[in-house]
Structure formats: structure tokens, C-alpha cells
Write an enzyme that holds these catalytic residues in place. Structure first.
Site: not given
Ligand SMILES: NC(=O)C1=CN([C@@H]2O[C@H](COP(=O)(O)OP(=O)(O)OC[C@H]3O[C@@H](n4cnc5c(N)ncnc54)[C@H](OP(=O)(O)O)[C@@H]3O)[C@@H](O)[C@H]2O)C=CC1
Ligand SMILES: O=C(O)C1=N[C@H](C(=O)O)C[C@H](O)C1
Length: 286
Positions: A25-28, A117, A141, A173, A177, A183-184
Site C-alpha cells: 500500500g506504498a502510495g497510501g 483495521t 494502533n 477521524h 476513513k 480499530g483503536t
Molecule cells: N494500526 C494503526 O496504527 C493504524 C492503522 N491504520 C489503518 O491502516 C489502513 C490504511 O489507512 P490509510 O493509509 O489511511 O489508507 P489509504 O487508503 O490511504 O491507503 C491504503 C493503501 O492500500 C492500497 N491497497 C489497497 N489494496 C491493495 C492491494 N491489493 N495491494 C496493494 N495495495 C493495496 C491502496 O491503494 P489504492 O489507493 O490504489 O486503492 C492505498 O494505497 C486502514 O485500515 C487504517 O485504519 C491507519 C493508521 C494507523
Molecule cells: O484510519 C486511520 O486513519 C486510523 N486508523 C486506526 C484506527 O482505526 O484506529 C488508527 C488511527 O486512529 C488512524
């Protein structure tokens, strides 16, 4: 690390030295934050970057996408050879993608740090199965602050019984989202349930609307807000008669999650396969 090497399948990556990590998910939002964190932290290097098939990021340099300049690592949609040449995967994507990556991490017998999450019980079952061969750290988290907060919530919930205090969990959030409660919020709910010695699934109330009737003693309520660019705000409110205790955490920068994920990968390196939590990584279970 300022310069990342690209390894080929079959290269010996088991040696000591910087831990080779793949960001999926490098571009996210988190993917880019993780690439910057790996670039800044000693002891790790970017070994690969994976994007969704069809993503406009495929073929681009991961460092350029993340804003740290060229790193010599192209974003690809073919994870297997990249996992085979790495020691760990940092995964903040979607539940469906994470289940696939967990199976590939098991095949490659490497570390898989999961921040994704919104996983269903069926997803979690597949992740548990993958943890028979992969070293998996999964947490809703990855920040130190939230995991410490969970310990405090558990203690407070234990000390303040259901006849005297009601527990409500509020989260907010950003507007992008896609899952709720966060998830937190669920992690904090589990901590409260653990403190009370109850099962969260049967005692949780997920939102209220209309004529709900009076609050049932012992339940744990969840409320969700979405809007703007809020990175992540969580409050656990213990409401008694005539007083209220609020335990809160406010995330101001996604770097706290990325640094936690890198720490988890380094902690997991060389451990035996299994499913671990951030509380294990941070020594907060002792
Ligand atoms: N546990 C923690 O501390 C935290 C958890 N999170 C969680 O992390 C997740 C991502 O959050 P966030 O970065 O904001 O979301 P984004 O939507 O910005 O990023 C998700 C990325 O995953 C990519 N993706 C989706 N499907 C695939 C696949 N099959 N192969 C490769 N890449 C894929 C997406 O690509 P594309 O955009 O092209 O679809 C996108 O780049 C969420 O579930 C969020 O709740 C977030 C922050 C902290
Ligand atoms: O989607 C987010 O941005 C985040 N997701 C995680 C969650 O679902 O708790 C962690 C953080 O709060 C950011």
C-alpha cells in the site's frame, strides 16, 4: 538509510545488518509515512514497495512518491518475489489485501506487521492461520500512547464497577476513513471489557438512534465522528453519578504509527512464528 538496495529472489537476506522491509500500500497515507520513517530510522532499509494492481503508482520510485527523493525501489504489483527477498512487511492496506499478504508472508516465513483495521472475524481467522508460519504483529494502533492508554483503561474499568460507572468510547477521524468503530476504539473497548471480565462482542452498543430505552448496566458504548483531516482522537469516558473520568489520546502526526510499526518489525525479527500484539512489543503485558 538514504540509499535502498533491491534484492533478487534467492539472495541471502537472513544475515544481520539492516532489516529489509517491504511497504505494501506504498502510495497510501500510511504507506508514504512508512517509507519516510524507514528512510529516517537506523537499522532498517526499504527492500520493496507494493501497490494495488492498476494503481497509478505502479512503476514509480517509492521514495519519490513519499517525498524523500529517489530511493531506487520501484513500486510493483507483484509481491511474491519481493517478499521472498525481504525480512518483513509493513501493511496498512485493506482487510482483503492484508489476508492475501498474510498468506504470502507465511509462504516466505517472514515478519508481517499489520496495522490494517476493519478485519472481520473470518479475516482474523485466516491471519491466525498464517501466523503458524509468519511472525505477525497486529494492532489497531501502533502508537506507544494508545497502547499505554489501553493499560490505564483496563485498570480503570476494573476499579470502577458497572453499578457505579458507565463506559462510553468516542472516536473522531478524517473524512476518508472507511471503517467504524475505529480499530483503536475496539482495542480500547477490549481493554475495558478485559478489566471488567466481560465479553465485548455481547456487551457492546454500536451507536444509538431513536427511542433506545434507558442504558443497560455493564454495556460499553461506541460513538463515531468523521470529518476533515483529523488523524485520530479517542476518549474513553467513565461516567458515574456526579462525576466523570475521561482518558484520551490525540494523534497529531501519522509518524507515531509508522515508528511503532518499524519498532514492531525489529522486535519480531528472529522470533518464532505466532500472532503478537503491540502490547507484547512494548512490554506492556508484564
Ligand atoms: N494500526 C494503526 O496504527 C493504524 C492503522 N491504520 C489503518 O491502516 C489502513 C490504511 O489507512 P490509510 O493509509 O489511511 O489508507 P489509504 O487508503 O490511504 O491507503 C491504503 C493503501 O492500500 C492500497 N491497497 C489497497 N489494496 C491493495 C492491494 N491489493 N495491494 C496493494 N495495495 C493495496 C491502496 O491503494 P489504492 O489507493 O490504489 O486503492 C492505498 O494505497 C486502514 O485500515 C487504517 O485504519 C491507519 C493508521 C494507523
Ligand atoms: O484510519 C486511520 O486513519 C486510523 N486508523 C486506526 C484506527 O482505526 O484506529 C488508527 C488511527 O486512529 C488512524
Amino acid at each position: 538509510m538514504s540509499e535502498a538496495e533491491v534484492f533478487s529472489p534467492g539472495d541471502d537476506v537472513s544475515s544481520s545488518g539492516d532489516m529489509g522491509l517491504v511497504v505494501v500500500g506504498a502510495g497510501g497515507r500510511m504507506g508514504q509515512t512508512l517509507i519516510r520513517a524507514i528512510h529516517d530510522i537506523d537499522g532498517v532499509r526499504l527492500a520493496g514497495a507494493i501497490g494495488r494492481p492498476g494503481s497509478p503508482h505502479i512503476g514509480r520510485d517509492a521514495g519519490e512518491v513519499a517525498g524523500v527523493g529517489l530511493l531506487g525501489v520501484s513500486i510493483t504489483d507483484d509481491p511474491l518475489p519481493v517478499f521472498a527477498a525481504a525480512e518483513g512487511v509493513l501493511d496498512f492496506t485493506t482487510p482483503a489485501a492484508t489476508v492475501e499478504f498474510a498468506m504470502l508472508s507465511a509462504q516466505a516465513r517472514i515478519v508481517h506487521v499489520i496495522g490494517t483495521t476493519g478485519c472481520s472475524e473470518a479475516d482474523d481467522e485466516k491471519i491466525r492461520a498464517a501466523a503458524r508460519h509468519a511472525v505477525i504483529v497486529k494492532s489497531g494502533n501502533m502508537s506507544f500512547g494508545v497502547n499505554l492508554l489501553a493499560v490505564l483503561v483496563e485498570k480503570a474499568a476494573k476499579a470502577l464497577g458497572p453499578d457505579d460507572f458507565d463506559i462510553e468510547i468516542l472516536e473522531m477521524h478524517h473524512k476518508h476513513k472507511v471503517d467504524a468503530p475505529s480499530g483503536t476504539a475496539l482495542l480500547l473497548g477490549e481493554a475495558a471489557a478485559e478489566g471488567r471480565g466481560i465479553d465485548l462482542a455481547s456487551q457492546s452498543v454500536r451507536g444509538r438512534d431513536g427511542h433506545t430505552g434507558a442504558r443497560e448496566n455493564g454495556t460499553i458504548g461506541f460513538a463515531t465522528l468523521r470529518g476533515g483531516s483529523v488523524i485520530g482522537d479517542h476518549s474513553v469516558i467513565l461516567a458515574g453519578t456526579g462525576e466523570r473520568i475521561t482518558l484520551s489520546h490525540h494523534a497529531e502526526d501519522r509518524t507515531i504509527f509508522a515508528r511503532g510499526a518499524v519498532k514492531a518489525a525489529l522486535w519480531a525479527r528472529g522470533r518464532k512464528p505466532g500472532l503478537y500484539s503491540m502490547r507484547d512489543v512494548l512490554g506492556l503485558n508484564e
